[in-house]
Design a protein around this motif. Structure first.
Motif, PDB file in Angstrom:
ATOM      1  N   VAL A 222     -34.901 -10.349  -6.766  1.00  0.00           N
ATOM      2  CA  VAL A 222     -35.795 -10.703  -7.872  1.00  0.00           C
ATOM      3  C   VAL A 222     -36.369  -9.451  -8.533  1.00  0.00           C
ATOM      4  O   VAL A 222     -36.407  -9.342  -9.768  1.00  0.00           O
ATOM      5  CB  VAL A 222     -36.934 -11.616  -7.367  1.00  0.00           C
ATOM      6  N   SER A 223     -36.798  -8.482  -7.729  1.00  0.00           N
ATOM      7  CA  SER A 223     -37.420  -7.278  -8.271  1.00  0.00           C
ATOM      8  C   SER A 223     -36.439  -6.452  -9.098  1.00  0.00           C
ATOM      9  O   SER A 223     -36.759  -6.030 -10.220  1.00  0.00           O
ATOM     10  CB  SER A 223     -37.987  -6.417  -7.130  1.00  0.00           C
ATOM     11  N   LEU A 224     -35.251  -6.219  -8.573  1.00  0.00           N
ATOM     12  CA  LEU A 224     -34.270  -5.415  -9.315  1.00  0.00           C
ATOM     13  C   LEU A 224     -33.775  -6.151 -10.555  1.00  0.00           C
ATOM     14  O   LEU A 224     -33.516  -5.539 -11.593  1.00  0.00           O
ATOM     15  CB  LEU A 224     -33.096  -5.048  -8.403  1.00  0.00           C
ATOM     16  N   GLY A 225     -33.636  -7.482 -10.447  1.00  0.00           N
ATOM     17  CA  GLY A 225     -33.210  -8.267 -11.606  1.00  0.00           C
ATOM     18  C   GLY A 225     -34.218  -8.187 -12.742  1.00  0.00           C
ATOM     19  O   GLY A 225     -33.853  -7.986 -13.908  1.00  0.00           O
ATOM     20  N   ILE A 226     -35.496  -8.320 -12.403  1.00  0.00           N
ATOM     21  CA  ILE A 226     -36.537  -8.258 -13.421  1.00  0.00           C
ATOM     22  C   ILE A 226     -36.724  -6.824 -13.919  1.00  0.00           C
ATOM     23  O   ILE A 226     -37.079  -6.602 -15.088  1.00  0.00           O
ATOM     24  CB  ILE A 226     -37.851  -8.836 -12.871  1.00  0.00           C
ATOM     25  N   ALA A 227     -36.470  -5.838 -13.051  1.00  0.00           N
ATOM     26  CA  ALA A 227     -36.579  -4.439 -13.482  1.00  0.00           C
ATOM     27  C   ALA A 227     -35.602  -4.141 -14.621  1.00  0.00           C
ATOM     28  O   ALA A 227     -35.934  -3.404 -15.561  1.00  0.00           O
ATOM     29  CB  ALA A 227     -36.324  -3.504 -12.303  1.00  0.00           C
ATOM     30  N   LEU A 228     -34.409  -4.716 -14.541  1.00  0.00           N
ATOM     31  CA  LEU A 228     -33.430  -4.513 -15.612  1.00  0.00           C
ATOM     32  C   LEU A 228     -33.928  -5.100 -16.927  1.00  0.00           C
ATOM     33  O   LEU A 228     -33.570  -4.620 -18.008  1.00  0.00           O
ATOM     34  CB  LEU A 228     -32.089  -5.143 -15.224  1.00  0.00           C
ATOM     35  N   LEU A 229     -34.750  -6.141 -16.833  1.00  0.00           N
ATOM     36  CA  LEU A 229     -35.306  -6.753 -18.034  1.00  0.00           C
ATOM     37  C   LEU A 229     -36.208  -5.782 -18.793  1.00  0.00           C
ATOM     38  O   LEU A 229     -36.299  -5.841 -20.032  1.00  0.00           O
ATOM     39  CB  LEU A 229     -36.090  -8.011 -17.644  1.00  0.00           C
ATOM     40  N   GLN A 230     -36.871  -4.879 -18.075  1.00  0.00           N
ATOM     41  CA  GLN A 230     -37.763  -3.926 -18.731  1.00  0.00           C
ATOM     42  C   GLN A 230     -37.007  -2.956 -19.624  1.00  0.00           C
ATOM     43  O   GLN A 230     -37.560  -2.455 -20.612  1.00  0.00           O
ATOM     44  CB  GLN A 230     -38.576  -3.130 -17.706  1.00  0.00           C
ATOM     45  N   VAL A 231     -35.755  -2.664 -19.285  1.00  0.00           N
ATOM     46  CA  VAL A 231     -34.957  -1.762 -20.114  1.00  0.00           C
ATOM     47  C   VAL A 231     -34.801  -2.347 -21.518  1.00  0.00           C
ATOM     48  O   VAL A 231     -34.961  -1.644 -22.525  1.00  0.00           O
ATOM     49  CB  VAL A 231     -33.570  -1.522 -19.476  1.00  0.00           C
ATOM     50  N   LEU A 232     -34.503  -3.643 -21.590  1.00  0.00           N
ATOM     51  CA  LEU A 232     -34.396  -4.315 -22.893  1.00  0.00           C
ATOM     52  C   LEU A 232     -35.725  -4.258 -23.637  1.00  0.00           C
ATOM     53  O   LEU A 232     -35.756  -4.033 -24.858  1.00  0.00           O
ATOM     54  CB  LEU A 232     -33.954  -5.766 -22.697  1.00  0.00           C
ATOM     55  N   GLY A 233     -36.832  -4.457 -22.924  1.00  0.00           N
ATOM     56  CA  GLY A 233     -38.145  -4.412 -23.554  1.00  0.00           C
ATOM     57  C   GLY A 233     -38.457  -3.049 -24.147  1.00  0.00           C
ATOM     58  O   GLY A 233     -38.985  -2.946 -25.262  1.00  0.00           O
TER      59      GLY A 233
ATOM     60  N   ALA B 189     -34.115 -12.551  11.372  1.00  0.00           N
ATOM     61  CA  ALA B 189     -33.423 -13.366  10.365  1.00  0.00           C
ATOM     62  C   ALA B 189     -34.352 -13.741   9.218  1.00  0.00           C
ATOM     63  O   ALA B 189     -33.976 -13.653   8.041  1.00  0.00           O
ATOM     64  CB  ALA B 189     -32.868 -14.628  11.030  1.00  0.00           C
ATOM     65  N   GLU B 190     -35.594 -14.136   9.540  1.00  0.00           N
ATOM     66  CA  GLU B 190     -36.562 -14.514   8.505  1.00  0.00           C
ATOM     67  C   GLU B 190     -36.888 -13.331   7.605  1.00  0.00           C
ATOM     68  O   GLU B 190     -36.934 -13.457   6.372  1.00  0.00           O
ATOM     69  CB  GLU B 190     -37.843 -15.033   9.161  1.00  0.00           C
ATOM     70  N   LEU B 191     -37.129 -12.179   8.205  1.00  0.00           N
ATOM     71  CA  LEU B 191     -37.464 -10.995   7.421  1.00  0.00           C
ATOM     72  C   LEU B 191     -36.302 -10.568   6.529  1.00  0.00           C
ATOM     73  O   LEU B 191     -36.503 -10.202   5.372  1.00  0.00           O
ATOM     74  CB  LEU B 191     -37.860  -9.847   8.348  1.00  0.00           C
ATOM     75  N   SER B 192     -35.098 -10.603   7.059  1.00  0.00           N
ATOM     76  CA  SER B 192     -33.927 -10.198   6.283  1.00  0.00           C
ATOM     77  C   SER B 192     -33.739 -11.096   5.065  1.00  0.00           C
ATOM     78  O   SER B 192     -33.506 -10.609   3.945  1.00  0.00           O
ATOM     79  CB  SER B 192     -32.670 -10.230   7.158  1.00  0.00           C
ATOM     80  N   GLN B 193     -33.843 -12.406   5.269  1.00  0.00           N
ATOM     81  CA  GLN B 193     -33.695 -13.337   4.148  1.00  0.00           C
ATOM     82  C   GLN B 193     -34.776 -13.121   3.101  1.00  0.00           C
ATOM     83  O   GLN B 193     -34.505 -13.136   1.891  1.00  0.00           O
ATOM     84  CB  GLN B 193     -33.746 -14.778   4.665  1.00  0.00           C
ATOM     85  N   HIS B 194     -35.996 -12.897   3.558  1.00  0.00           N
ATOM     86  CA  HIS B 194     -37.095 -12.696   2.617  1.00  0.00           C
ATOM     87  C   HIS B 194     -36.935 -11.394   1.841  1.00  0.00           C
ATOM     88  O   HIS B 194     -37.189 -11.343   0.624  1.00  0.00           O
ATOM     89  CB  HIS B 194     -38.425 -12.694   3.363  1.00  0.00           C
ATOM     90  N   LEU B 195     -36.497 -10.332   2.511  1.00  0.00           N
ATOM     91  CA  LEU B 195     -36.316  -9.049   1.837  1.00  0.00           C
ATOM     92  C   LEU B 195     -35.168  -9.107   0.833  1.00  0.00           C
ATOM     93  O   LEU B 195     -35.229  -8.461  -0.215  1.00  0.00           O
ATOM     94  CB  LEU B 195     -36.070  -7.942   2.865  1.00  0.00           C
ATOM     95  N   VAL B 196     -34.131  -9.873   1.135  1.00  0.00           N
ATOM     96  CA  VAL B 196     -33.039 -10.054   0.171  1.00  0.00           C
ATOM     97  C   VAL B 196     -33.557 -10.744  -1.086  1.00  0.00           C
ATOM     98  O   VAL B 196     -33.248 -10.351  -2.217  1.00  0.00           O
ATOM     99  CB  VAL B 196     -31.888 -10.871   0.798  1.00  0.00           C
ATOM    100  N   LEU B 197     -34.392 -11.768  -0.897  1.00  0.00           N
ATOM    101  CA  LEU B 197     -34.982 -12.483  -2.032  1.00  0.00           C
ATOM    102  C   LEU B 197     -35.861 -11.556  -2.864  1.00  0.00           C
ATOM    103  O   LEU B 197     -35.736 -11.494  -4.099  1.00  0.00           O
ATOM    104  CB  LEU B 197     -35.798 -13.670  -1.523  1.00  0.00           C
ATOM    105  N   VAL B 198     -36.742 -10.824  -2.198  1.00  0.00           N
ATOM    106  CA  VAL B 198     -37.665  -9.923  -2.901  1.00  0.00           C
ATOM    107  C   VAL B 198     -36.889  -8.829  -3.636  1.00  0.00           C
ATOM    108  O   VAL B 198     -37.164  -8.528  -4.807  1.00  0.00           O
ATOM    109  CB  VAL B 198     -38.664  -9.295  -1.913  1.00  0.00           C
ATOM    110  N   GLY B 199     -35.897  -8.244  -2.966  1.00  0.00           N
ATOM    111  CA  GLY B 199     -35.120  -7.176  -3.583  1.00  0.00           C
ATOM    112  C   GLY B 199     -34.332  -7.651  -4.788  1.00  0.00           C
ATOM    113  O   GLY B 199     -34.288  -6.974  -5.828  1.00  0.00           O
TER     114      GLY B 199
ATOM    115  N   GLY C  16     -37.623  -3.146  -5.047  1.00  0.00           N
ATOM    116  CA  GLY C  16     -36.246  -3.530  -4.756  1.00  0.00           C
ATOM    117  C   GLY C  16     -35.579  -2.581  -3.786  1.00  0.00           C
ATOM    118  O   GLY C  16     -34.908  -3.004  -2.835  1.00  0.00           O
ATOM    119  N   LEU C  17     -35.765  -1.270  -3.993  1.00  0.00           N
ATOM    120  CA  LEU C  17     -35.143  -0.280  -3.107  1.00  0.00           C
ATOM    121  C   LEU C  17     -35.743  -0.347  -1.703  1.00  0.00           C
ATOM    122  O   LEU C  17     -35.013  -0.264  -0.705  1.00  0.00           O
ATOM    123  CB  LEU C  17     -35.322   1.117  -3.697  1.00  0.00           C
TER     124      LEU C  17
END
Length: 273
Positions: free
Chosen positions: A226-237, A214-224, A114-115
């Motif tokens: 999703v990754s940070l959102g799911i990373a927060l899920l690990q804290v609960l786990g 433009a394509e790279l920026s949109q893709h990196l926003v998506l990847v970042g 994400g970073l």
């Protein structure tokens, strides 16, 4: 008739935080975690299949490293989820400890992804301005993989050259084909020899660097995201696993081993059980 060993007060049936309750909640969490691992792995594979042309033409290795880290993290997440189900089923504190460690490792990997995605967004334009012309124009017809990648980008995104169609006039490809103005993949309607005319009715004058960015920026926003959102899920786990680990430890503490009992999988069982 021997009476069963009493449970600790906070593990009596009907409590809201019993070991069994935590097991069910952790099983539900683990299912969500398994799905998230599949999402991360799928996102990485989709990037390799659909965005690999960008990876090939990027001089910096950051984008490629992020892509492969996505795939590896997704696979590790799936393995970790399966280990979690095994640990819950056998109530094995050793497996639970390994499960927690792997959750932390997955959290670190997803945080790094994400970073990297968010930080690299600010560097895309500078990297493309500095290196895209070299990989896009100067290697065309000399490196077949790059050539196919350039043709695919120009055809798919209706662009021509790096900054503009005139980039091709100073390319090694033009020295080999002096009668051609641009490669055929620049043409609005691709056909053999169509690149001989550089009229705006035949080719787009827009360079690919803008579409690329433009394509790279949109893709990196998506990847970042999703990754940070799911990373927060690990804290609960990690919290749920730590609670269950503590509960199992307390149960072992309140369930002393007698001459007729043996310890199995970190829990005490009688010989007749």
């Amino acid at each position: 008739m021997a009476m069963p060993d009493p449970l600790p007060s906070n593990d009596k049936p009907g409590g809201c935080c019993t070991a069994n309750c935590l097991k069910y909640v952790l099983c539900l969490y683990n299912f969500v975690f398994l799905l998230s691992g599949c999402v991360i792995c799928g996102l990485g594979l989709w990037t390799i299949l659909e965005k690999w042309v960008f990876v090939q033409l990027m001089a910096s290795g950051t984008y490629e490293a992020t892509t492969w880290l996505l795939v590896c993290t997704g696979c590790l997440s799936v393995v970790t989820a399966l280990l979690g189900y095994t640990a819950i089923a056998f109530e094995n504190r050793c497996l639970l400890a390994w499960y927690t460690i792997l959750l932390v490792i997955v959290f670190m990997f997803e945080s790094v992804i994400g970073l990297l995605s968010y930080v690299y967004q600010d560097q895309i334009d500078n990297d493309l301005q500095a290196s895209l012309k070299d990989t896009f124009i100067l290697t065309y017809s000399l490196d077949m993989e790059n050539t196919r990648a350039v043709d695919k980008i120009q055809t798919k995104h209706s662009c021509c050259g790096s900054s503009g169609f005139s980039d091709w006039l100073d390319s090694p490809w033009h020295l080999q084909h002096p009668d051609m103005a641009v490669p055929d993949s620049c043409c609005k309607t691709v056909s053999p020899g169509c690149g001989i005319r550089d009229h705006p009715s035949n080719i787009p004058y827009t360079g690919c660097i803008h579409r690329f960015s433009a394509e790279l920026s949109q893709h990196l926003v998506l990847v970042g995201s999703v990754s940070l959102g799911i990373a927060l899920l690990q804290v609960l786990g990690v919290l749920l696993t730590s609670c269950l680990f503590s509960k199992l430890h307390k149960l072992d503490k309140y369930l002393p081993v007698t001459p007729g009992r043996t310890a199995v999988n970190g829990r005490s069982w009688s010989d007749g059980e």
